[in-house]
Design a protein around this motif. Structure first.
Motif, PDB file in Angstrom:
ATOM      1  N   SER A  25       0.818  -1.213   0.000  1.00 13.53           N
ATOM      2  CA  SER A  25       0.000   0.000   0.000  1.00 13.53           C
ATOM      3  C   SER A  25       0.850   1.261   0.000  1.00 13.53           C
ATOM      4  O   SER A  25       0.389   2.322  -0.421  1.00 13.53           O
ATOM      5  N   HIS A  26       2.109   1.154   0.477  1.00 19.84           N
ATOM      6  CA  HIS A  26       2.974   2.326   0.459  1.00 19.84           C
ATOM      7  C   HIS A  26       3.321   2.765  -0.958  1.00 19.84           C
ATOM      8  O   HIS A  26       3.657   3.930  -1.183  1.00 19.84           O
ATOM      9  N   CYS A  29      14.729  -9.118  -1.201  1.00 23.95           N
ATOM     10  CA  CYS A  29      14.003  -7.940  -0.726  1.00 23.95           C
ATOM     11  C   CYS A  29      12.685  -7.703  -1.459  1.00 23.95           C
ATOM     12  O   CYS A  29      11.837  -6.919  -0.995  1.00 23.95           O
ATOM     13  N   GLY A  62       6.801  -5.769   3.038  1.00 22.79           N
ATOM     14  CA  GLY A  62       6.011  -5.318   4.180  1.00 22.79           C
ATOM     15  C   GLY A  62       6.869  -4.791   5.302  1.00 22.79           C
ATOM     16  O   GLY A  62       6.489  -3.838   6.003  1.00 22.79           O
ATOM     17  N   ALA A  63       8.054  -5.379   5.497  1.00 24.26           N
ATOM     18  CA  ALA A  63       8.938  -4.926   6.560  1.00 24.26           C
ATOM     19  C   ALA A  63       9.553  -3.567   6.238  1.00 24.26           C
ATOM     20  O   ALA A  63       9.859  -2.784   7.143  1.00 24.26           O
ATOM     21  N   MET A  64       9.737  -3.290   4.983  1.00 20.99           N
ATOM     22  CA  MET A  64      10.350  -2.013   4.604  1.00 20.99           C
ATOM     23  C   MET A  64       9.400  -0.855   4.810  1.00 20.99           C
ATOM     24  O   MET A  64       9.830   0.283   5.024  1.00 20.99           O
ATOM     25  N   GLY A  65       8.136  -1.072   4.645  1.00 13.78           N
ATOM     26  CA  GLY A  65       7.175   0.017   4.804  1.00 13.78           C
ATOM     27  C   GLY A  65       7.358   1.059   3.720  1.00 13.78           C
ATOM     28  O   GLY A  65       7.286   0.778   2.515  1.00 13.78           O
ATOM     29  N   GLN A  66       7.602   2.289   4.135  1.00 16.79           N
ATOM     30  CA  GLN A  66       7.755   3.394   3.184  1.00 16.79           C
ATOM     31  C   GLN A  66       8.991   3.212   2.297  1.00 16.79           C
ATOM     32  O   GLN A  66       9.047   3.741   1.190  1.00 16.79           O
ATOM     33  N   SER A  78       9.772   0.736   0.605  1.00 13.83           N
ATOM     34  CA  SER A  78       9.494  -0.076  -0.588  1.00 13.83           C
ATOM     35  C   SER A  78       9.477   0.769  -1.846  1.00 13.83           C
ATOM     36  O   SER A  78       9.691   0.275  -2.948  1.00 13.83           O
ATOM     37  N   GLN A  79       9.172   2.082  -1.679  1.00 13.98           N
ATOM     38  CA  GLN A  79       9.213   2.950  -2.864  1.00 13.98           C
ATOM     39  C   GLN A  79      10.646   3.042  -3.422  1.00 13.98           C
ATOM     40  O   GLN A  79      10.860   2.975  -4.627  1.00 13.98           O
TER      41      GLN A  79
END
Length: 493
Positions: A2-3, A119, A126-130, A132-133
């Motif tokens: 979702s990020h 990765c 999901g672990a990276m959160g923001q 991931s962009q």
């Protein structure tokens, strides 16, 4: 995931297009990988490159899904909608294969690529959160460099290395035709040259069953032997078709090759023409030699007729005059009777100019066949030696005209005041690689030895026959010299 929805649409569109192009480039690289021969861990490498294609396709789908805020992978070719997140576990499979490959090949730098693939799994994203962009941008940048580099290496290797495609291209570029046919008649391979040869003969090239092809080729052959056919495929080209049994990929089959032998066929035709001309020339030479023999015999007969006329005619004239005068004194009758009884002895005695006349007749006779015999010097004063020299000249000139095809023969005669004499016969004909003695050379050697002369033959060039008679006053020469029996001596025996 979702990020990723928070990213700008223009950036996601650019990343989507980039991943689409990278997936196409990686697909091309995967195809090149399958064509490589003898590569280490070839099957694992192909599977890994295909896995990277899947990774790039999924990355393109992720960017497109984030741009549409759907989170699904739409297959337009079929009404199926797949969730993207579960599909990203394919990156874990690619990471495992890449890790195994890096460890077995000791390519530790490739572990960074493995980490990037790890990765891209759902758990890591999901672990990276923001972050991931940034991962999406790093993934696109890395594989842009990787795909560009691999395609450059593939282009270079395609020009320098041997692959299945390069072998096929090389076979198609051959000027010789080649094809393989299985035992069941299936055409396994046919290059362009073979296809062109069959087309020029009016034969089909899209053969479903080629077992009868050799028989159809035999119907066009102008020369046929066991598994070898000479066929004129067109007015300017002659090909040699050869058939043999070979193994192709551990499969027994028949190989048919079409070799261009146009130059060889042209050369053979010229050789046949030259051979026919040589045979005709030999026949002409044989006829000319017979003509020379007839001319020599006719000249001998004419000389004998002249001699008989001069010797016998003079005696008969004296006898006729004696009878006309009617003289009967015993002294005159005794002289006339002596003249008549000496006719046979006079005819048997050799005439002085016989050797020189024979040499002249040789020159005249061989001029009839276009052979110029040039004589310098004088024959020896000894008539027996002169006759032997004349006989050797005749044999040498005959050999030069018959075997060496000479046009000019030089005869050099020399002598001195002590009875020495020399004879050298050379010609401008062909020079043999080695001297092969038949009957002519031994005969000349025997005649020279009979008068105490030495005899030698040299290949040259030019080919030379040499006869040397040493001086008579040299000790030992006169006792060793045995003159042949003359007609005069035989007449008195």
């Amino acid at each position: 995931m979702s990020h990723l929805y928070a990213m700008r649409s223009s950036a996601l569109m650019l990343i989507c297009v980039l991943f689409y192009l990278l997936s196409a480039g990686q697909t091309i690289h995967a195809c090149f990988t399958t064509m490589q021969r003898g590569a280490a861990l070839r099957r694992l490498g192909i599977a890994y490159e295909v896995a990277l294609v899947v990774h790039l396709v999924l990355a393109c789908a992720v960017a497109n899904s984030a741009m549409e805020n759907q989170g699904v992978f739409i297959l337009w070719l079929h009404p199926v909608v797949l969730p993207v997140v579960p599909l990203l576990w394919a990156n874990a499979v690619a990471a495992v294969m890449g890790g195994i490959r890096a460890v077995r090949l000791h390519r530790w730098s490739a572990l960074a690529e493995v980490a990037l693939l790890a990765c891209c799994t759902p758990v890591a994203i999901g672990a990276m959160g923001q972050g991931s962009q940034a991962l999406l941008a790093v993934d696109a940048s890395y594989f842009a460099a990787r795909v560009a580099a691999t395609l450059a290496f593939d282009l270079h290797d395609s020009k320098t290395s041997v692959s299945r495609l390069s072998i096929v291209d090389a076979l198609d570029a051959l000027p010789e035709g080649v094809m393989w046919v299985s035992e069941r008649g299936e055409v396994l391979f046919m290059n362009d040259a073979m296809r062109g040869s069959l087309t020029s003969l009016g034969l089909a090239t899209d053969l479903a069953d080629a077992r009868g092809l050799w028989g159809r080729l035999e119907s066009h052959a102008r020369q046929a032997a066991h598994d070898r056919l000479i066929i004129e495929t067109d007015p300017q080209t002659v090909r040699l078709f050869v058939r043999d049994a070979v193994a192709l990929r551990n499969r027994r089959c028949r190989r048919i090759m079409a070799l261009d032998v146009t130059e060889e066929a042209t050369l053979n035709a010229r050789l046949e023409s030259v051979n026919r001309l040589l045979e005709a020339a030999n026949e002409e030479l044989r006829a000319s030699m017979l003509q020379v023999k007839r001319v020599a015999e006719e000249e001998a007969v004419m000389r004998m007729r002249t001699r008989v006329h001069d010797t016998v005619g003079s005696r008969l004239s004296i006898l006729h005059r004696y009878l006309e005068d009617g003289r009967e004194d015993p002294q005159t009758l005794e002289k006339v009777t002596g003249l008549l009884s000496s006719i046979v002895d006079d005819l048997a005695e050799p005439s002085r100019p016989a050797a020189s006349a024979g040499l002249a007749s040789i020159c005249n006779a061989f001029s009839l066949v276009g052979v110029e015999v040039r004589v310098t010097g004088e024959l020896p004063a000894d008539e027996a030696v002169a006759c032997v020299f004349a006989e050797i000249v005749l044999e040498a000139v005959t050999n030069a005209a018959k075997h060496a095809q000479a046009a000019h023969v030089d005869v050099r005669l020399g002598g001195g005041g002590h009875g020495e004499a020399s004879l050298v016969v050379t010609n401008d004909g062909g020079v043999p690689d080695a001297i092969v003695e038949g009957t002519g050379i031994p005969g000349m050697r025997q005649m020279a030895t009979a008068v105490g002369a030495t005899f030698s033959v040299s290949v040259g060039p030019p080919f030379a026959v040499e006869v040397t008679l040493p001086p008579r006053d040299v000790p030992g020469n006169s006792s060793e010299r045995i003159l042949p029996e003359t007609q005069n001596e035989r007449g008195h025996q």
